[in-house]
Design an enzyme around this catalytic site. Structure first.
Site, PDB file in Angstrom:
ATOM      1  N   GLY A 156       0.819  -1.214   0.000  1.00  0.00           N
ATOM      2  CA  GLY A 156       0.000   0.000   0.000  1.00  0.00           C
ATOM      3  C   GLY A 156       0.850   1.260   0.000  1.00  0.00           C
ATOM      4  O   GLY A 156       0.372   2.347   0.307  1.00  0.00           O
ATOM      5  N   ASP A 203      -0.928   7.870  -6.917  1.00  0.00           N
ATOM      6  CA  ASP A 203       0.424   7.401  -6.595  1.00  0.00           C
ATOM      7  C   ASP A 203       1.455   8.019  -7.523  1.00  0.00           C
ATOM      8  O   ASP A 203       2.527   8.454  -7.088  1.00  0.00           O
ATOM      9  CB  ASP A 203       0.493   5.873  -6.713  1.00  0.00           C
ATOM     10  CG  ASP A 203      -0.583   5.202  -5.890  1.00  0.00           C
ATOM     11  OD1 ASP A 203      -1.235   5.904  -5.106  1.00  0.00           O
ATOM     12  OD2 ASP A 203      -0.767   3.993  -6.042  1.00  0.00           O
TER      13      ASP A 203
HETATM   14  P1  NG1 Z   1      -1.811   1.226  -3.641  1.00  0.00           P
HETATM   15  O1  NG1 Z   1      -2.388  -0.103  -3.749  1.00  0.00           O
HETATM   16  O2  NG1 Z   1      -1.581   1.595  -2.268  1.00  0.00           O
HETATM   17  O3  NG1 Z   1      -0.670   1.445  -4.536  1.00  0.00           O
HETATM   18  C1  NG1 Z   1      -4.092   2.021  -4.859  1.00  0.00           C
HETATM   19  C2  NG1 Z   1      -4.168   2.833  -6.140  1.00  0.00           C
HETATM   20  C3  NG1 Z   1      -4.425   4.324  -5.883  1.00  0.00           C
HETATM   21  C4  NG1 Z   1      -5.586   4.528  -4.939  1.00  0.00           C
HETATM   22  C5  NG1 Z   1      -5.404   3.648  -3.694  1.00  0.00           C
HETATM   23  C6  NG1 Z   1      -6.569   3.702  -2.745  1.00  0.00           C
HETATM   24  C7  NG1 Z   1      -2.702   1.859  -7.844  1.00  0.00           C
HETATM   25  C8  NG1 Z   1      -1.436   1.976  -8.586  1.00  0.00           C
HETATM   26  N1  NG1 Z   1      -2.926   2.740  -6.900  1.00  0.00           N
HETATM   27  O4  NG1 Z   1      -2.920   2.310  -4.164  1.00  0.00           O
HETATM   28  O5  NG1 Z   1      -4.645   4.976  -7.124  1.00  0.00           O
HETATM   29  O6  NG1 Z   1      -6.808   4.280  -5.563  1.00  0.00           O
HETATM   30  O7  NG1 Z   1      -5.211   2.275  -4.038  1.00  0.00           O
HETATM   31  O8  NG1 Z   1      -6.742   4.985  -2.252  1.00  0.00           O
HETATM   32  O9  NG1 Z   1      -3.499   0.978  -8.114  1.00  0.00           O
END
Ligand code: NG1
Length: 491
Positions: A156, A203
């Protein structure tokens, strides 16, 4: 425009006073590169992971989020050479070398999920950016690539975006191109979707636009970032639940399902507000519903959207049949261009339906929390009062992720509970959830005691059972300050 990606001549430009600690890592990368390719890299590109402080699962609905870049990053060493793309990793045992043709139009092999697929996303994204924004697109050529990443995987903390952004910068730099940060963020976000996750753009945006010492409010369409100065006595501690969330593989049942549910909620709200089924079907995100709510209820804003959610969406899960009858078309027809979403619909047929009301309620409430968090930081209350308010907002976010968005898991629940017992003012999951990390808010001066206590209550048994190692603890549990965003390094 956010300004050009910086091209730096020394490590201190990226890492500040901590640069000394990074020298050996760059040396290790340089030496792995020359051992593999029998040459020196032409340059390096680095991009950090991030921790999201508030605003979970709302970026793909068009709403603003509030993350900060962390010091853990991915570094890519690059050189033009040969007639293939050769992608290697310093940790060659875990991440095998892969070779690809240089054609930027090739497909990412989603069926064979591999770490190097993220490089291919970046490579395609770099050429898409060049085609869209530059008058002269360079001829594809062979590239030699060596990667070193220290952002925990599946945690995450956006290890994937750190790899995609650093790789994209490396490809652009190898072709002599310096791009705008927000353009790279935008194209990297689109490109990362080639691995099959229909993710938002948070991100990549924070990885590109992060800044030493400040968190950022990231907004979309167009992507942009503004500074958020955190209270001086606030310390954010990241703790890994050690439950690995395989986002790409689990996407049809988790992440991508939530994206589909949000769009269906937006469509059903639009329909209930009086639009024709045809007009409703063109709605993409919950943010698109805001002006329609304002028009119909006569009052703008997120509270009016929440009122509309409660009035127009029912609590019981919606079935395929119910949605298709209301919309007058098969659900598949809403997603013709998106194999990832079609897969969600296929998997959902055997599942428990679509929880539209709960997901929409989370999204609108969470955006209110983002705005409130920023207002608290910008406000004039005492530092202690600010901490108390931020803690309340963060705890409410976690509660909503558990109850309405259902993206927590037993390990995250145990960890947030124990973090609060150990003295955190608040503790919440960060990132997509279903595993990965938590972020906890501490008052300065309480951190050492907190780290020790959480180590005893959550991690000691996991070290004893071999789940994690003593020497890995600094990567698993650490206090984090806002760090700088991506850069190209010519050192
Ligand atoms: P993580 O799984 O923490 O990289 C994902 C999504 C974000 C956002 C968050 C929830 C990707 C690359 N990133 O983050 O865009 O939606 O979950 O807030 O999938």
């Amino acid at each position: 425009m956010a300004g050009l990606v910086p091209v730096q001549k020394q490590l201190a430009d990226s890492y500040g006073p901590a640069a000394g600690e990074l020298e050996s890592r760059y040396e290790q990368l340089r030496s792995a590169f020359s051992k593999t390719f029998h040459a020196e890299p032409e340059c390096f590109a680095r991009a950090p992971g991030r921790v999201n402080l508030i605003g979970e699962h709302i970026d793909y609905e068009g709403y603003g989020v509030l993350p900060m870049a962390i010091k853990q990053d991915t570094i890519v060493a690059v050189k033009k050479g040969g007639d293939k793309l050769v992608i290697s990793n310093v940790d060659g045992n875990a991440y095998k070398t892969q070779t690809f043709e240089t054609d930027p139009k090739q497909e990412v092999d989603v069926a064979n999920h591999s770490w190097a697929n993220y490089f291919m996303c970046a490579y395609k994204g770099a050429f898409e950016l060049l085609e869209a924004k530059h008058s002269k697109v360079p001829e594809p050529c062979g590239l030699q690539i060596m990667v070193h990443g220290v952002v925990p995987l599946g945690g995450g903390l956006s290890s994937s975006a750190a790899l995609v952004c650093s790789s994209m910068l490396a490809v652009l730099a190898a072709h002599g191109i310096t791009a705008d940060k927000s353009e790279v963020a935008e194209f990297a976000a689109k490109a990362e979707r080639y691995v099959g996750v229909t993710s938002g753009g948070m991100d990549q945006a924070i990885s590109m636009m992060g800044m030493l010492g400040v968190a950022k409010l990231i907004e979309f369409n167009p992507v942009r970032a503004s500074d958020v100065v955190l209270p001086p006595n606030a310390v954010f501690v990241v703790a890994n639940s050690l439950a690995v969330s395989n986002k790409a593989e689990a996407a049809p049942r988790r992440y991508n399902l939530r994206v589909v549910e949000c769009r269906l909620a937006a469509i059903m709200m639009t329909l209930a507000l009086g639009a024709t089924p045809e007009a409703s079907r063109s709605v993409q995100t919950l943010k698109d519903v805001e002006p329609k709510v304002a028009e119909s209820l006569g009052s703008p804003g997120l509270d009016a959207c929440l009122e509309a959610v409660h009035k127009h969406l029912h609590e019981a899960p919606y079935t395929h049949d119910e949605l298709e009858t209301a919309l007058g078309v098969p659900l598949d027809s809403l997603y013709t261009g998106s194999p990832a979403s079609l897969k969600v619909l296929q998997v959902a047929r055997e599942g428990g339906g679509f929880k539209l009301r709960q997901r929409a309620e989370h999204v609108f409430e969470e955006e209110k929390r983002v705005l409130e968090f920023k207002a608290v930081c910008d406000g004039s209350a005492s530092a202690d009062d600010k901490l108390a308010s931020l803690a309340r907002i963060m705890n409410a976010s976690h509660e909503s992720c558990v109850r309405l968005y259902e993206c927590s898991c037993p390990e995250l629940e145990e960890l947030t509970t124990k973090a609060k017992e150990a003295g955190a003012l608040s503790s919440r999951l960060t990132g997509a959830g279903w595993g990965g990390c938590t972020v906890s808010l501490l008052a300065e001066g309480r951190v050492d005691e907190f780290l020790q206590s959480l180590r005893n209550s959550f991690y000691q048994s996991r070290i004893s059972s071999g789940h994690t190692k003593e020497e890995d603890m600094p990567k698993v549990l650490f206090a984090s300050k806002p760090s700088s965003g991506a850069a190209v390094l010519q050192i």
